[in-house]
Write an enzyme that holds these catalytic residues in place. Sequence first.
Site, short mmCIF file in Angstrom:
data_model
loop_
_atom_site.label_atom_id
_atom_site.label_comp_id
_atom_site.label_asym_id
_atom_site.label_seq_id
_atom_site.Cartn_x
_atom_site.Cartn_y
_atom_site.Cartn_z
N SER A 155 -4.61 8.25 5.09
CA SER A 155 -4.50 8.78 3.74
C SER A 155 -3.43 8.04 2.95
CB SER A 155 -4.24 10.29 3.79
OG SER A 155 -4.37 10.87 2.52
N LYS A 405 -10.71 18.43 0.60
CA LYS A 405 -10.29 17.90 -0.69
C LYS A 405 -11.05 16.62 -0.99
CE LYS A 405 -6.09 16.02 1.48
NZ LYS A 405 -6.21 16.74 2.77
#
Length: 669
Positions: A155, A405
Site C-alpha cells: 500500500s 476500501k
Amino acid sequence: MEAKSTGDADLDAKIKEWLRLDRNNVSRAEILQLSQDGKSNELRKRLSKRMEFGTAGLRARMGAGYSMMNDLTIIQTSQGLAKYLLSNNPNVKQKGVVIGYDGRHNSNRFALLACTIFINEGIPVYLYSRLCPTPYVPYAVLHYKAECGVMVTASHNPKEDNGYKVYWNNGAQIISPIDKGIASSIESNLEPLDSSWDTSVVSGSQLVRDPLAEIIKFYNEDLNKLCYYREQNANSPVKFTYTAMHGVGYEYVKLACKAFNFVEPIPVIEQLLSMKTADANGSVVILANDPDADRLAIAEKLPSGEWHIFSGNETGALLGWWSWFSFHQKYPDVPASDVYMLSSTVSSKILHTLSQKEGFNFEETLTGFKWMGNRADALLKEGKHVLFAFEEAIGFMCGSSVLDKDGVSAAMVCSELTTFLYNQNLTLYKQLELIYQKYGYHLSSNSYYICHDQDKIRQMFADIRNFNKTGKYPEKCGPYKIQHIRDLTVGYDSSKTDLKPVLPTSASSQMITFTFENGCVATLRTSGTEPKIKYYTEHKPDPQKGMDKAAAQNELEDIVENIVKFFYNPEKFLQFLYRNVPIYSSSDCKFKIINNFGILQKNKHIHCLLFADLRLDTLSLAISIYALNLQVCIFFADIDVVILSRTVRNINIQCYLMWIMKDFLICIL
C-alpha cells in the site's frame, strides 16, 4: 563464500538453515555477507523471529531473513495458505484463487511464486497479467466466486517494503479464526518444495487465466450503480487533476471516468507538482490515490487561492451525505430501515449523526476495513443496502461491489459529487460547512507518539486504569469531565448496564475510548505494526449550546493538550531520542523553509527539524519539502529526525510527509 561462525550456536544453526532452504542467490549472498561482516545482531533480527501472519496478511521490509519479505518467506506463506485452503475449502480446486500485484519492486516476482505453488497443488489461479489496483482483487473474488484472493502490495508503506494481503471467499479481508488457521498451516509447511521455485510452469499452465480484461469490463459496469447524474458529468464545470502517487491508479481511473461519463482528468506528470499542474490547467480540485489505489485524498482550491486538503473524516462526511442524498433521491421507496452505513470506531461519528436525523442505520466496527468488509457482507446477506463505509485514514467503500476500501470508485463518486455541487454554485468546502450547520460540527484531531519500549506503553495504559493510584479510571481529564469509558483491552464499557462492550475485545492490544460530557470523544490505542501510541479525538458540541466552529476547535485543542499531559504523561513515559537537540521552528514554513534555507545550510549541527503551527495550508509545505528533499539530503547529512508539532492536525498531511520524507525518522509531537 561460507558462513562465518557468530559464536552463538542457535544463531549459527539459523544461518545454516536459511542457506539450506533459500535458492535465491541475492538473498543468500545477503545473509553470507552479514555473517562475514560479523553483524550478529542484524542476523538475529532477520532469522530469529518470523513475520507474523495476521489479519492484514504480511507486510515488512524486503530483504533476506525470516522477518522480511523475500522469495523463501513468500513460498512458505503460499505453501501454508494452499494447504489450508485444500483442507478447509474443498471447492478451491474448482473455484480457484485470484492473485494481483502492484508496481513495487519484486511484486510481480512474489505473485508468480504464489501462483506457482497454487497450480502445483491443482488450484486454478486468476493471475492478473499486469499490475492492478488492490480493489480489483476482492472484486474479482466475488465476480468469479473464488475461494481466496492474494494482493501483493504494501500500500502506502515506504518503497523498501512489500506485503501479502489475503481476502476470503466473501470478498473481504480475512479475520479470526481464519488468520490463525493460515498462520498455523504456514508453520507446518516451512520446507520449500523443489517445485515451488520453478515459476516457468506458470506461462504454459491450463490452470492459469488472466482476468484483467473481463474484470475491467465488469468492474466499470458495476460502477454505474454509483452514478446518478451521468448527463451532468459529461459537461462538468470542474477540471479535475489526478495524481497516482507513483502508483497504479491512473490507467484504471481513466477507464472509470468513461463509466461515469467524465472526461479524463489532468494527469500529474511529475508527482511532486500536483498544485502547479492544477494551477496551470485552471483546475480547482485534485484527486490523489495512494500507490495501490485503495485510498483517496482530495484537495480543493479556495477563493483565497489557498488549497484545502480534506481530512479523511471530512471526506467521509461529504461522501456519507452524498451517498444518502443520491440514493434516497433515486430510490425513495426503499425503507431507511433497510439502509446501512459503517465506520471504524476511531473515525468521525458524523455518519451516526446523519443516521439519527435521516432514519437509516449506522454501525461502528473495530479499526480496519477487514471488520467493515465482513460486517457489510453479513448485512448484504440479510438483504440490506450498504451504501457507504469509511475510516479516517482516507479509506472509503462506496457501494458494495468491493468489500474493502477502493480509491478508484471513491474518486468517481467524489467527482460526481463535486460536479453536482458546482452546478448548484456550491463547492466541496461550502457543502462541508452546510453539513456541519445542519448536523452539528464534527471536528477532529488525530496524531500519535512514538515509543519503542513496550513495558512503558503497558504501564501508561495501566496507570490510566489505576488513575492517580485510585484503582479506578479517571473521572476527568484536566477540567473536562468524562461521561463514559470503554476499554476494549479488558472488556469494559461504563455506558452499558452490564458494563460489557458491544465491539470485540482483545487483550493483545491497548484501546481505551473516553466520552466527555461536552460531546468530545477520544480514543487512545496502540498500533499493531508500528511503535506508536495513537490518539483520535473528535469534538461534536451540542448545537443548542451555540458554540461556533472556532470555539469548538479551540476547546478540542485544549482537550488534546490535557490528554497528552494527564494520560500520555510524556515526561514519565515517552523520552524521545531527540528531545533536547537543536531544532529549527517556523510558524509559516511554506515561505520560511524556502527563504531561510541558506541559514539552515550553515547550521550543520542541527539534527532535527521541527515544523510547527501548520494548519490548513499544508499541501504547499509538503510540496516544498518534497522539492527540497534532495537538497536536504545533500546539505543535512546529520539530520536524523523530522518532528511535526501537535498543531499539524491533518492526519493526511502527516501521512504524506512521512511518505515523501521516508528516509528520515518522523515523530509527531
